[in-house]
Design an enzyme around this catalytic site. Structure first.
Site, PDB file in Angstrom:
ATOM      1  N   TYR A 119      12.213 -30.264  -1.650  1.00 32.97           N
ATOM      2  CA  TYR A 119      13.404 -29.146  -1.630  1.00 32.97           C
ATOM      3  C   TYR A 119      14.663 -29.948  -1.161  1.00 32.97           C
ATOM      4  O   TYR A 119      14.807 -30.626  -0.384  1.00 32.97           O
ATOM      5  CB  TYR A 119      12.979 -28.296  -0.666  1.00 32.97           C
ATOM      6  CG  TYR A 119      13.940 -27.231  -0.351  1.00 32.97           C
ATOM      7  CD1 TYR A 119      13.959 -26.011  -1.100  1.00 32.97           C
ATOM      8  CD2 TYR A 119      15.182 -27.315   0.426  1.00 32.97           C
ATOM      9  CE1 TYR A 119      15.085 -24.939  -1.228  1.00 32.97           C
ATOM     10  CE2 TYR A 119      16.010 -26.230   0.672  1.00 32.97           C
ATOM     11  CZ  TYR A 119      16.031 -25.290  -0.210  1.00 32.97           C
ATOM     12  OH  TYR A 119      17.214 -24.271  -0.378  1.00 32.97           O
ATOM     13  N   GLU A 205      20.712 -25.390  -5.638  1.00 28.25           N
ATOM     14  CA  GLU A 205      19.188 -25.465  -5.035  1.00 28.25           C
ATOM     15  C   GLU A 205      18.438 -26.311  -5.977  1.00 28.25           C
ATOM     16  O   GLU A 205      18.261 -25.700  -7.172  1.00 28.25           O
ATOM     17  CB  GLU A 205      19.086 -23.965  -4.744  1.00 28.25           C
ATOM     18  CG  GLU A 205      17.521 -24.433  -3.887  1.00 28.25           C
ATOM     19  CD  GLU A 205      16.827 -23.020  -3.921  1.00 28.25           C
ATOM     20  OE1 GLU A 205      16.614 -22.530  -2.364  1.00 28.25           O
ATOM     21  OE2 GLU A 205      16.236 -22.429  -4.761  1.00 28.25           O
TER      22      GLU A 205
END
Ligand code: GDP
Ligand code: MN
Length: 395
Positions: A119, A205
C-alpha cells in the site's frame, strides 16, 4: 476533484512511472476487439471505473457472476461479456453505500503476475503541514483494517523540501525489499513525489503497488484527488471531471457559487461565511442533533442565491427542520429574508424554519419574517435558535 483510475494512470505515465498498458472504453464498445489487440494478452483484467475503492471485493446490483468489479478475462469474448455485464450495472463496495455506483466506464488492462502487494499513498498531513508518504507491506485490498488493528505496519515519511524525496534506508528491510527492488522503490517515490507537486494533487494512492513474478515494481491501481483550489493552474484537467460521480446538490450549489456539502443529519443549515457555518453546525450538535449539510451562501449572496440555497437544502429528504443564520455585513438581512420567503412560497414548504439575523438591516429582516405569516420563527440569540431548531426537528 477525484479522477478515475484510468485517468490517474494516464497522468502518472507522463512521469515515467511503471504502469501496465490498458485501454479505456465507454462509448466505443465496438472497438473492443481492436483495442484489446494493442495489449499483451490474453488474459486481461477488466476493471470497472467508479470514484470509489474496494471494487475488487465489491459486488453488482444485478449480479454478473459475483466476482466483483475487477475481473480477469481469458478470451476477447470474455472481455466483451464482462464489459457488457458491468456497464450500466451498480457496483456496491465498502465505500459506495448500499446503493452502489453506476459503472459507465471500463478499463481493460494487461495482466500482471503478482508476487507481493504494497500500500502506498502521498497526502498532505494537516498536523505538520507537510507532504506525507504512507507505505505498508500489508497492501492489497483492506488497508483500513491494517490501519485499525496493526497501525505499526504503516510507515510514515514526511517531506518538507520538495526537491528531493529521500527514503530512509531502514525501509529496505522493513518492507522486505531486496537491493534491486529498493532501488526501484526509491525511483518510484521520487517520481510520484514530483507528480504530486506538479499536478497540485491532494492525494495520490497506489494500492496495490506490486512486485511481479520477475521482481519488478508496478503501479497496479491509482487514485488521484486534485486540489480544486489549484485547478485554475491546470485548465487542461477540467475535462477529466466526471460530474455523474458527484452529489447532485453539491454540483447545483457549485454552479451557483455556493459551497454545499451533504451530511447525514436532520437539521438543514443555511449560513453566510464558512466560519459561521462551522460554528452553527457545532452548536446544533451541542444540542443533540446532527447537521444535514454545510452550506456557505458566500459573502456576496443576493436574493436569488438565497432562494436557490434554500431549495438545495430542503431537497434533502433527511431534513426535518432548517436553521438560517445570517450575519449581515455586505449582504443585507432584509434581502435574505425576501429570498427565503420567495423560496418557501414557491415550494409550499411546510417544515419548521428558524431564522437568526444579526448585523446590517437585521431588524428590517426580522420584520419581514414575522409579518410573512408563514410560521417562520425568528430568534436573535444563536444558542436559543439552535435549541429551538433541534426541538422542532424532534416533534
Ligand atoms: P480496488 O479494489 O478498487 O482497490 O481495485 P484494484 O485496482 O486495486 O484491484 C483489486 C485487486 O485486484 C488488486 O488488489 C489485485 O489483487 C487484483 N488485481 C488487479 N489487477 C490485477 C492483475 O493485473 N493481476 C492480478 N493477478 N490481480 C490483479
Ligand atoms: Mn486498489
Amino acid at each position: 476533484m477525484n479522477l478515475h483510475e484510468y485517468q490517474a494512470k494516464e497522468l502518472l505515465r507522463k512521469f515515467d512511472l511503471p504502469i501496465p498498458s490498458g485501454k479505456f472504453f465507454q462509448n466505443n464498445l465496438k472497438d473492443i476487439d481492436l483495442g484489446v489487440d494493442f495489449l499483451k494478452g490474453p488474459p486481461w483484467v477488466v476493471k470497472s471505473q467508479i470514484h470509489a475503492g474496494g471494487r475488487g471485493a465489491g459486488y453488482f446490483a444485478s449480479s454478473v457472476n459475483n466476482k466483483g468489479g475487477v475481473q480477469i478475462a481469458y478470451t476477447k469474448d470474455e472481455v466483451k461479456y464482462l464489459t457488457n455485464a458491468m456497464l450500466n450495472n451498480n457496483l456496491i463496495t465498502k465505500q459506495t453505500g448500499e446503493k452502489g455506483k453506476k459503472v459507465s466506464r471500463i478499463y481493460v488492462e494487461e495482466i500482471c503476475d503478482i508476487h507481493r502487494e504494497y500500500y502506498l499513498s502521498f497526502l498532505i498531513d494537516r498536523k505538520t503541514s507537510q507532504l506525507m508518504l504512507m507505505i505498508s507491506a500489508s497492501g492489497g485490498i483492506d488497508i483500513e483494517s491494517v490501519a485499525e488493528k496493526n497501525p505499526e505496519k504503516i510507515h510514515k515519511i514526511f517531506f518538507s523540501d520538495f526537491d528531493s524525496f529521500d527514503i530512509p534506508n531502514e525501509l529496505e528491510k522493513l518492507l522486505n525489499f531486496n537491493q534491486n527492488q529498493f532501488c526501484q522503490f526509491k525511483i518510484i517515490i521520487e517520481k510520484l513525489g514530483r507528480a504530486f507537486i506538479s499536478l497540485d494533487a491532494s492525494t495520490i494512492e497506489i494500492n496495490p503497488l506490486v512486485i511481479n513474478k520477475s521482481g519488478n515494481l508496478l503501479l497496479l491501481d491509482a487514485k488521484i484527488a486534485l486540489d480544486d483550489n489549484a485547478l485554475f493552474r491546470h485548465p487542461e484537467y477540467l475535462q477529466l471531471r466526471d460530474t455523474s460521480e458527484e452529489n447532485e446538490m453539491e454540483l447545483e450549489a457549485s454552479k451557483n457559487d455556493m459551497n454545499y456539502i451533504k451530511l447525514d443529519g436532520e437539521i438543514g443549515c443555511m449560513v453566510n461565511g464558512a466560519g459561521l457555518a462551522m460554528a452553527t453546525m457545532d452548536i446544533v450538535k451541542q444540542f443533540g442533533k446532527e447537521p444535514a449539510n454545510f452550506l456557505d451562501l458566500g459573502g456576496t449572496a443576493n436574493k436569488e442565491r438565497t432562494t436557490k440555497g434554500f431549495k438545495i437544502i430542503q431537497s434533502d429528504p433527511n431534513v426535518k427542520s432548517v436553521l438560517i443564520n445570517i450575519f449581515g455585513g455586505i449582504i443585507h438581512c432584509d434581502m435574505i429574508a425576501n429570498g427565503i420567503i420567495d423560496a418557501i412560497k414557491e415550494l409550499n414548504y411546510k417544515l419548521p424554519v428558524v431564522v437568526r439575523f444579526q448585523g446590517t438591516n437585521a431588524s428590517e429582516g426580522k420584520n419581514i419574517i414575522n409579518k410573512s405569516s408563514l410560521g417562520l420563527v425568528s430568534i436573535d440569540d444563536l444558542t436559543e435558535a439552535a435549541k429551538k431548531v433541534v426541538d422542532l426537528a424532534s416533534k
